[in-house]
Write an enzyme that holds these catalytic residues in place. Structure first.
Site, PDB file in Angstrom:
ATOM      1  N   ASP A 112       3.536   9.544  -0.671  1.00 12.12           N
ATOM      2  CA  ASP A 112       2.721   9.019  -0.126  1.00 12.12           C
ATOM      3  C   ASP A 112       2.308   7.955  -1.496  1.00 12.12           C
ATOM      4  OD1 ASP A 112       0.213   8.168   1.063  1.00 12.12           O
ATOM      5  OD2 ASP A 112      -0.513  10.251   1.405  1.00 12.12           O
ATOM      6  N   HIS A 140       0.783  -1.126   0.091  1.00 15.42           N
ATOM      7  CA  HIS A 140       0.160   0.122   0.119  1.00 15.42           C
ATOM      8  C   HIS A 140       0.713   1.310   0.031  1.00 15.42           C
ATOM      9  CE1 HIS A 140      -3.782  -1.894   0.763  1.00 15.42           C
ATOM     10  NE2 HIS A 140      -3.092  -2.838   1.058  1.00 15.42           N
TER      11      HIS A 140
HETATM   12  C1  G6P Z   1      -1.147   3.219   6.132  1.00 14.22           C
HETATM   13  C2  G6P Z   1      -0.623   1.919   6.131  1.00 14.22           C
HETATM   14  C3  G6P Z   1      -1.613   0.646   6.703  1.00 14.22           C
HETATM   15  C4  G6P Z   1      -1.752   1.094   8.212  1.00 14.22           C
HETATM   16  C5  G6P Z   1      -2.214   2.449   8.153  1.00 14.22           C
HETATM   17  C6  G6P Z   1      -2.381   2.911   9.800  1.00 14.22           C
HETATM   18  O1  G6P Z   1      -1.983   3.250   5.317  1.00 14.22           O
HETATM   19  O2  G6P Z   1      -0.255   1.389   4.571  1.00 14.22           O
HETATM   20  O3  G6P Z   1      -0.933  -0.561   6.444  1.00 14.22           O
HETATM   21  O4  G6P Z   1      -2.582   0.262   8.650  1.00 14.22           O
HETATM   22  O5  G6P Z   1      -1.392   3.378   7.592  1.00 14.22           O
HETATM   23  O6  G6P Z   1      -1.366   2.757  10.198  1.00 14.22           O
HETATM   24  P1  G6P Z   1      -1.301   1.929  11.501  1.00 14.22           P
HETATM   25  O7  G6P Z   1       0.145   1.705  11.903  1.00 14.22           O
HETATM   26  O8  G6P Z   1      -1.971   2.610  12.708  1.00 14.22           O
HETATM   27  O9  G6P Z   1      -1.986   0.516  11.253  1.00 14.22           O
END
Ligand code: G6P
Length: 476
Positions: free
Chosen positions: A381, A172
């Site tokens: 991003d 992602h």
């Molecule tokens: C990004 C990453 C995700 C992640 C999200 C929130 O979008 O690509 O994999 O889940 O951030 O971050 P966190 O560390 O809270 O899961």
């Protein structure tokens, strides 16, 4: 857990398994004071719900709390197979290797990546655990889809455990160029980990290009077009699948009575300003918040924006609050906002409204629907979904999107006002240009943006990836 926390029925093995760092549920306290699970509001969860339902799918992930031993259970349409993380795993695998090594390295090194051997060991150990859990819940010949940078070794471990499976992987976040990625002491291990998949997906074409180059350079393997030739005869494919949002879902939400009421109240509470500029981000150093706030500070100080009539609302949702860089960033932002507001505010009208909080989707849709200029200016991003959500919510076909060239979304959203967030003067003049554009000009751009987003929504993203994966499986 009081609600639909029933154990998985039948054999507990699914023909479709999704593996992600987090489970698609959050804990909430209901009106009676009971702890219950609630489906997380994210786009990935929404997109995969029909796929999970259709294929009786299971989602493997972490609950979000330390040391929690949970048996598999079912919530709404999701069978959930939790993976336990100890407090030490969270510190070393999640906060450490995932978010203080890989995250900054993959985002152009906008913060210094830290390399620690014990973080790597924890990453390796936890990835193996996720693979074991996925192997345990996948039926014979199942399709398994692994998500994101926290789990790059899972495809290889899973293939070793279960050669019958068809495995997809999607990243992602950006995948960095050779010069950056090659800093990683464990670069070959990560490339090998990913090559356990039959299909590896990235957000933009730079992802496959960078990855294939690394495969040739560090593993000395042959590649042709989107295919890697492995010594065991497998032929993994490497392709681009730009992720999107549930565009219609956001449009419906933005036009609901609840959102309209919320939006009206929001404007009133802001003192019905002439123009609202809006930023919505996780509080993360990749999002360019410091550069953005500085640009607004200068515009207000110079009188290009007028605090009596213009307001910049920045929603910064709390994120990774135990990681040092995030703590430091929060202090810097709050000092800066405080200074600017102290210098420029009129009584009762701070030019920058800074909200360190998360809001439900409804509130976001309402804010998007009244923001005259949406400001999305990350330093780097993978895609950025906020800009797509904004466009989906502009059912009136107006509003202006100022978007960083360094967001993956900029490759699709060419009709946005594109900026280089490092160029402060360029960003300031583009913000003014977007704010002062004629209604016609804004509509022309917004129509094109909306067409792109409605034609390329999250369902199309998931369908395309899974259809390709099924095809490669046939060809295997
Ligand atoms: C990004 C990453 C995700 C992640 C999200 C929130 O979008 O690509 O994999 O889940 O951030 O971050 P966190 O560390 O809270 O899961």
């Amino acid at each position: 857990m009081a609600d639909s926390n029933s154990p998985i029925a039948d054999s507990g093995r699914s023909p479709f398994v999704l593996v992600a760092n987090r489970l698609p549920v959050d804990r909430k306290v209901d009106d009676q004071g009971n702890q219950v699970w609630r489906t997380s509001p994210g786009g990935l969860v929404t997109a995969l719900e029909p796929v999970m339902r259709q294929h009786d799918g299971t989602w493997v992930g972490w609950s979000g709390s330390p040391d929690e031993e949970l048996a598999p259970f079912t919530h709404e349409h999701f069978h959930l197979a939790p993976v336990k993380l100890s407090a030490a795993d969270i510190e070393l695998y999640y906060e450490g290797f995932s978010n203080a090594t890989l995250w900054p390295l993959y985002h152009d090194g906008v913060a210094f990546p830290q390399f620690h051997r014990d973080w790597w060991q924890a990453y390796d150990r936890v990835n193996r655990r996720f693979a074991e859990q996925a192997a345990a819940v996948a039926a014979e010949d199942a399709v398994v889809w692994v998500q994101d940078y926290q789990l790059q070794l899972v495809p290889q471990y899973l293939r070793e455990l279960r050669p019958d499976l068809t495995i997809g992987f999607f990243l992602h976040i950006p995948f960095p160029p050779d010069e950056l990625f090659s800093q990683l002491p464990w670069r070959s291990e990560i490339i090998r980990g990913l090559l356990g998949a039959d299909l590896i997906g990235f957000q933009t074409p730079a992802g496959p290009a960078n990855f294939l180059r690394l495969v040739r350079r560090h593993l000395h393997l042959r590649t042709r077009s989107d295919t890697v030739f492995l010594p065991d005869g497998r032929l993994p494919k490497v392709r681009t699948y730009p992720i999107s949002i549930d565009a219609q879902g956001f449009a419906d939400l933005a036009t609901s009575d609840e959102a309209r009421d919320y939006a009206k109240k929001f404007c009133e509470e802001l003192g019905n300003p002439r123009r609202i500029f809006l930023g919505v981000d996780r509080l993360d150093y990749t999002k360019g918040l410091i550069h953005r706030i500085r640009a607004f500070g200068e515009l207000f100080e110079a009188g290009d924006l007028d605090p009596d009539h213009d307001v910049f609302v920045q929603v910064a949702s709390p994120s990774r609050e135990n990681v040092a860089e995030y703590v430091k960033l929060r202090d810097e932002i709050e000092l800066m906002v405080g200074r600017i507001n102290g210098d420029v505010s009129r009584i009762g009208r701070p030019p920058i409204l800074y909200l360190h909080s998360s809001y439900p989707r409804l509130a976001m849709a309402a804010m998007y629907s009244v923001a005259d200029v949406m400001v999305v200016t990350p330093l780097r991003d993978g895609m950025n979904l906020v800009c797509k959500e904004y466009v989906a919510c502009r059912t009136d076909q107006t509003g202006a999107l100022v978007l960083s060239e360094f967001a993956g979304a900029a490759e699709e959203l060419r009709q946005a006002y594109l900026v280089n967030p490092y160029d402060l003067n360029g960003m300031k003049s583009t913000l003014l240009r977007a704010a002062n554009a004629s209604r016609r000009e804004k509509q022309r751009r917004m129509r094109a943006l909306r067409k792109q987003i409605f034609e390329h929504d999250i369902n199309r993203w998931a369908d395309t990836f899974l259809t390709d994966l099924a095809q490669f499986r046939e060809a295997r």
